[in-house]
Design a protein around this motif. Structure first.
Motif, PDB file in Angstrom:
ATOM      1  N   LEU A 158      11.833  -1.996  -1.437  1.00  0.00           N
ATOM      2  CA  LEU A 158      10.417  -1.838  -1.785  1.00  0.00           C
ATOM      3  C   LEU A 158      10.176  -2.136  -3.257  1.00  0.00           C
ATOM      4  N   VAL A 215       2.233   4.858   0.314  1.00  0.00           N
ATOM      5  CA  VAL A 215       3.638   5.181   0.307  1.00  0.00           C
ATOM      6  C   VAL A 215       3.897   6.389  -0.584  1.00  0.00           C
ATOM      7  N   ASP A 216       5.018   6.946  -0.353  1.00  0.00           N
ATOM      8  CA  ASP A 216       5.520   8.089  -1.092  1.00  0.00           C
ATOM      9  C   ASP A 216       6.075   7.588  -2.423  1.00  0.00           C
ATOM     10  N   PRO A 243      13.172   2.728  -1.748  1.00  0.00           N
ATOM     11  CA  PRO A 243      14.436   2.001  -1.662  1.00  0.00           C
ATOM     12  C   PRO A 243      14.376   0.715  -2.486  1.00  0.00           C
ATOM     13  N   HIS A 299       7.920   8.794  -4.565  1.00  0.00           N
ATOM     14  CA  HIS A 299       9.292   9.133  -4.938  1.00  0.00           C
ATOM     15  C   HIS A 299      10.322   8.428  -4.064  1.00  0.00           C
ATOM     16  N   ARG A 300       9.945   8.141  -2.807  1.00  0.00           N
ATOM     17  CA  ARG A 300      10.932   7.574  -1.890  1.00  0.00           C
ATOM     18  C   ARG A 300      10.809   6.059  -1.935  1.00  0.00           C
ATOM     19  N   ARG A 304       0.831  -1.210   0.000  1.00  0.00           N
ATOM     20  CA  ARG A 304       0.000   0.000   0.000  1.00  0.00           C
ATOM     21  C   ARG A 304       0.859   1.250   0.000  1.00  0.00           C
TER      22      ARG A 304
END
Lengths: 639, 170
Positions: B94, B85-86, B91, B88-89, B83
């Motif tokens: 993920l 989440v940002d 790692p 752009h960020r 689900r």
């Protein structure tokens, strides 16, 4: 009976940060009140002042990380008009070809299958509306010969997020569309090649560029047949087999907006010949060019205009925009008129052709977009007064009536249909309409190894003009529009090849930095995946004196105010709020477990874009995915 | 031969965070199997789906500045765990979690360097730049396990510094 109060904040799977407050009668499942609120201020208009107009193309693009090209294109059209020049035919062909891919083919695909699709997937439907899931399992699909699915439930299963086959195919195909667009734009989502009067794409290897585009377009043509067939099936299922609590067809009533609908579209895909010719005819004079804008817009391969119900009010953007007003009664802005803040050049009273803004109403003309000044006035949410950062666009008509506005793929198809016309290029009939029906033609011979063979042949899609805009009608319209834009991509490619064969490959008119009239003003409208993207520009000596723009979502997400006249007096709010008010809860779980599924379906069907300045919730660094250290080496140099 | 992709991640606007992106930009000059994922987040998922082996180049904040680590990315995510989440960020773990939830099962590795500073608009720290040859050496070994040969010409440290100069206009 009791009133259930639902706060959905944030609404996920939309672009940006949007919240919904709704009050629902638990007995009738009807909505008694609804408000949407946008909790962010952007302020682009504030810092655009004083910059060169051509910079606006690239600055406004940064409004959004998804639909940057939408703003860049509307801004380019505003700059074209204010500069008094347009591209040469090959320039328009390249602009159109790129846009057909990014944003349309990329954006429509992810909107349908990844953002809206999960609401119609097995995981949601079986959990919240189990009887609908049971019916879906028993209902054969009508378009199996194209998409290959046997039942509606099979489609819903593959719409499951992440694991579903449709979700995964969308990941792959949106990338192919972006690749095709980037061949011309240089990058996504902020095109680097759009300039006033042309496009700066390197065409040293134009033939190769067109070949690379062709192969991708061919794959994507099969793709859009697949996507359309899925959504046509879902639409028919929700029309014929699913009802609202009061026994009405889900597809025909749920999420209805205004009555009568007010449909605005800008059209897109400039006609390469016509858009070039108007600049020749104007002889470099921006006012002369402005006088020819309606001719140029109406020659677009999708058509502009405003329709009220099934009647066209006007086909001419210069005429419609005379009454385009924006108010700040319920939004977090200072009313610049009451504060008597005129733009730097004073109140503009006429358009460049001398026609009075707001049809001569001295009070209201100050609310025209050329006269607007953005003054933020933050505050707490108060539904009785101000409650959102979204302003309130309204259209004043010639007879002084004032209307709310809806825009989206459905409004574009609506206008295309009412224009009763056709677009045909070099033997490729892209689409045709007769006032009540629209047909889209897609070519065959489009082999795509990821998709069933049913997507390889020729296909004609028929769309019937609906009476109202509803949740499912908006979704179906987006799927049909996806097919239509791909058909127009073929038309542009064929036109481009004709120009190559004729040796007419020059794209842009000569232009140098600072080459602007001493004073000019204009607007640029460009239909984009979410609706009509509208930019208004006033420039003095090569600097922006005022810049105001409306994302397509702006009229759709408008809060309520009391500016509208009959027949919209009791409906004076944007389509988002109207669509929630006209939705009934169909969830088959107890009221205390309602999630607002029908409301978010209604709102997501517009594909809201509130711009990504607000971040989503970050949930951990990867859950059960973890890194195992194999070895760590100290770098002696760093010690 | 297994299909392999080297993916650099990071944003050079945030100091050492951009290391992986800048290194990938430099290595992609000589190696067709190197891809700069920059800070595009889930936007690059579509570029990763067709590979059997992924080798990420990125920072790892758990490491001391300038230390280099070779890590394996293990485990998987269920759909609810993906689900957002940002956007752009993102790692490497993920990204791999998403791929595995999608039914793909690439073997995934991370060659990471410990950052010193993530200050906006700062160039790469000396520690991180000095670690670059070691990262390249570890990458070369990892690629050799899969039959791939890494080609590097010129000075990789200069390549990274030039990348930061270009982005930061210094």
């Amino acid at each position: 009976m009791s009133t259930i109060k639902l706060w959905i904040d944030p609404i996920t799977r939309v672009e940006g940060h949007l919240a919904l407050y709704a009050e629902v009668d638990s007995a009738t499942r009807a909505v008694s009140n609804a408000h949407t609120t946008v909790m962010m201020f952007r302020g682009f208009e504030v810092f655009l002042r004083g910059r060169p107009p051509e910079d606006a193309i690239h600055i406004t693009s940064r409004t959004c990380g998804v639909c940057g090209a939408a703003h860049a294109n509307a801004s380019t059209r505003a700059c074209d008009a204010a500069a008094g020049m347009t591209p040469l035919p090959m320039g328009s062909v390249l602009r159109n070809m790129a846009y057909a891919m990014t944003d349309y083919t990329y954006d429509h695909s992810i909107i349908l299958n990844m953002l809206e699709g999960p609401d119609y997937s097995e995981v949601i439907v079986s959990k919240l509306t189990p009887s609908v899931w049971e019916t879906a399992k028993q209902t054969p699909a009508n378009y199996s010969s194209i998409h290959g699915y046997r039942t509606i439930a099979d489609i819903m299963r593959d719409l499951n997020p992440i694991q579903g086959r449709i979700w995964q195919l969308t990941v792959k195909h949106q990338r192919i569309a972006r690749e095709a667009g980037v061949l011309i734009y240089g990058r996504h989502s902020h095109p680097s090649t759009l300039i006033p009067g042309g496009i700066s794409t390197d065409i040293t290897s134009l033939a190769s560029l067109l070949q690379e585009y062709y192969t991708r377009l061919s794959l994507l043509t099969a793709w859009v047949k697949f996507v359309w067939a899925i959504w046509q099936d879902l639409y028919e299922f929700f029309r014929d087999h699913v009802s609202t609590p009061d026994g009405q067809s889900y597809a025909l009533t749920q999420g209805k907006t205004h009555d009568p609908p007010v449909m605005l579209a800008g059209g897109w895909s400039d006609d390469p010949e016509m858009y070039s010719n108007v600049a020749d005819e104007a002889g470099g004079d921006w006012k002369q060019l402005y006088a020819l804008l309606d001719k140029a817009y109406n020659a677009r391969w999708e058509k502009p205009g405003l329709a009220i119900g099934h009647e066209i009010y006007s086909k001419n953007p210069t005429e419609i925009q005379l009454g385009y007003l924006e108010f700040a009664d319920s939004s977090f802005y200072e009313d610049w008129v009451k504060a008597n803040v005129a733009p730097p050049y004073g109140w503009l009273k006429e358009d460049p052709l001398g026609r009075p803004l707001a049809y001569g109403n001295e009070d209201l003309l100050k609310y025209h977009m050329w006269n607007r000044t953005t003054i933020p006035k933050p505050g707490a949410i108060n539904f009785a007064e101000k409650y959102t950062w979204a302003a309130e666009p309204r259209l004043m008509l010639k007879d002084s009536r004032i209307a709310p506005i809806e825009t989206g793929p459905i409004s574009q198809l609506w206008l295309d249909t009412l224009h009763a016309t056709k677009v045909e290029v070099d033997g490729h009939k892209a689409w045709e309409s007769n006032g009540s029906q629209l047909k889209v033609h897609l070519p065959g011979g489009t082999v795509n190894p990821d998709l069933p063979e049913g997507t390889y042949g020729e296909l004609t899609i028929t769309w019937n003009l609906p009476k109202y805009s509803t949740t499912m009608e908006r979704l179906l319209a987006r799927a049909v529009h996806l097919a239509l834009v791909v058909s127009l991509a073929w038309a542009n490619l064929l036109y481009g090849l004709r120009l190559v064969n004729a040796g007419k490959v020059q794209t842009s008119r000569p232009w140098s930095f600072g080459k602007w009239p001493s004073f000019s003003y204009s607007f640029g409208w460009w239909q984009v995946p979410r609706g009509n993207c509208m930019h208004w520009l006033v420039q003095q000596n090569g600097r922006i004196a005022n810049y105001q723009y409306e994302a397509p979502t702006t009229p759709n997400v408008s809060p309520r105010n009391s500016r509208c006249t009959d027949p919209w007096k009791g409906q004076c709010r944007g389509p988002f709020e109207m669509s929630v008010i006209n939705s009934k809860v169909t969830e088959e779980v107890p009221p205390d477990q309602w999630t607002g599924l029908d409301f978010v379906r209604a709102i997501r069907s517009f594909d809201p874009c509130l711009a990504c300045a607000v971040h989503f919730e970050a949930k951990g660094e990867g859950g059960r995915v973890y890194n195992v250290i194999e070895k760590v080496i100290w770098n002696a140099c760093s010690l | 031969m297994e299909r392999l992709l080297v993916v650099g991640l990071g944003n050079p606007i945030y100091g050492d965070d951009g290391f992986g992106s800048c290194l990938a930009q430099y290595l992609s000059l000589f190696n067709p199997f190197v891809f700069d994922g920059n800070a595009h987040g889930i936007g690059i998922l579509g570029n990763l789906v067709d590979y059997d082996v992924l080798v990420f180049l990125d920072i790892d904040v758990k490491l001391p500045p300038g230390a280099v680590a070779v890590e394996r990315i293990e485990g998987s995510l269920t759909v609810p765990e993906t689900r957002l989440v940002d956007a752009h960020r993102m790692p490497p773990s993920l990204l791999v979690g998403y791929l595995r939830a999608m039914g793909k099962n690439p073997r995934a590795y991370l060659i990471a360097v410990g950052p010193k500073s993530l200050e906006p608009l700062a160039p790469a720290s000396r520690e991180v730049v000095e670690a670059a040859p070691l990262v390249v050496a570890e990458l070369r070994k990892k690629l050799a396990e899969f039959g791939y040969e890494l080609v590097v010409e010129g000075d990789v440290k200069k390549g990274i510094e030039e990348c930061y100069r270009r982005v930061l206009r210094t």
